[in-house]
Scaffold this active site. Structure first.
Site, PDB file in Angstrom:
ATOM      1  CG  ASN A  24      39.611  40.241  32.830  1.00  0.00           C
ATOM      2  OD1 ASN A  24      39.102  39.758  33.834  1.00  0.00           O
ATOM      3  ND2 ASN A  24      39.097  41.292  32.205  1.00  0.00           N
ATOM      4  N   GLY A  32      37.447  44.977  24.850  1.00  0.00           N
ATOM      5  CA  GLY A  32      37.668  44.147  23.658  1.00  0.00           C
ATOM      6  C   GLY A  32      36.557  43.153  23.423  1.00  0.00           C
ATOM      7  CG  ASP A  34      35.680  39.716  28.761  1.00  0.00           C
ATOM      8  OD1 ASP A  34      34.627  39.064  28.793  1.00  0.00           O
ATOM      9  OD2 ASP A  34      36.409  39.884  29.753  1.00  0.00           O
ATOM     10  CB  SER A 122      47.103  36.988  23.712  1.00  0.00           C
ATOM     11  OG  SER A 122      46.866  36.283  24.904  1.00  0.00           O
ATOM     12  CB  THR A 123      45.993  39.665  18.808  1.00  0.00           C
ATOM     13  OG1 THR A 123      44.567  39.686  18.620  1.00  0.00           O
ATOM     14  CG2 THR A 123      46.538  38.292  18.520  1.00  0.00           C
TER      15      THR A 123
END
Ligand code: ADP
Length: 169
Positions: A24, A32, A34, A122-123
């Site tokens: 982000n 997630g 990250d 992005s999913t």
């Protein structure tokens, strides 16, 4: 020629030159993929991200851009952090999602990376529909001019693996 392959698994375990993080814009960690990358890679990655915030990216990393840090304890050498767009039904943000892939490959070229693993940017938390994200990701990598020899999409679950595999076939 860049070879594109799909595997189902955890991106943190990939033995590649660089793994891409769906970060982000704060660069200071999140959930997630990250969170998984920072947990597995250890504090060196976060320290490098903080240094980026203190220098070039005082306001954070803009959506669609990419920047590299060392990979800490991961088997990869570098983490390329990129910020995917949040999915919107009102606004077409496809170009930003494509940009994440192009910019990540551009940074990989600067590093001299030859093998690069991507997650399905992005999913997750950003809710982009999987099939559409797969199409954009694969089309963008195919069209990119890069010295990267292998792009490996590492998909966490079977549904993501299927969606990406269909595009690569
Ligand atoms: P975003 O905020 O860009 O949506 P997320 O991290 O929430 O990022 O999700 C992106 C994708 O990464 C999702 O498809 C999610 O299932 C997947 N993912 C989560 N953890 C991992 C992992 N360890 N390795 C590979 N993919 C992962």
């Amino acid at each position: 020629m860049t070879t594109i392959i799909c595997v189902q698994g955890d991106i943190t375990g990939q033995h590649v030159d660089a793994i891409v993080n769906a970060a982000n814009s704060s660069l200071l960690g999140g959930g997630g993929v990250d969170g998984a990358i920072h947990r597995a890679g250890g504090p060196e990655i976060l320290a490098a991200c903080r240094a980026l915030r203190a220098s070039h990216y005082g306001k954070g990393l803009p959506t669609g851009r990419a920047v590299a840090t060392p990979a800490g304890r991961l088997p990869a050498r570098w983490v390329i952090h990129t910020v995917g767009p949040v999915y919107s039904q009102e606004e077409d943000r496809s170009e930003l999602l494509a940009s994440c892939h192009r910019e990540s490959l551009r940074v990989a070229d600067e590093l001299g990376a030859r093998t690069v693993a991507f997650p399905a940017i992005s999913t997750g938390i950003f809710r982009w529909p999987m099939e559409d994200a797969a199409r954009i990701a694969v089309e963008t990598v195919r069209a990119a001019e890069t010295n990267v020899e292998e792009v490996r999409f590492v998909l966490f679950d079977e549904r993501a693996y299927e969606a990406f595999s269909v595009q690569v076939r």
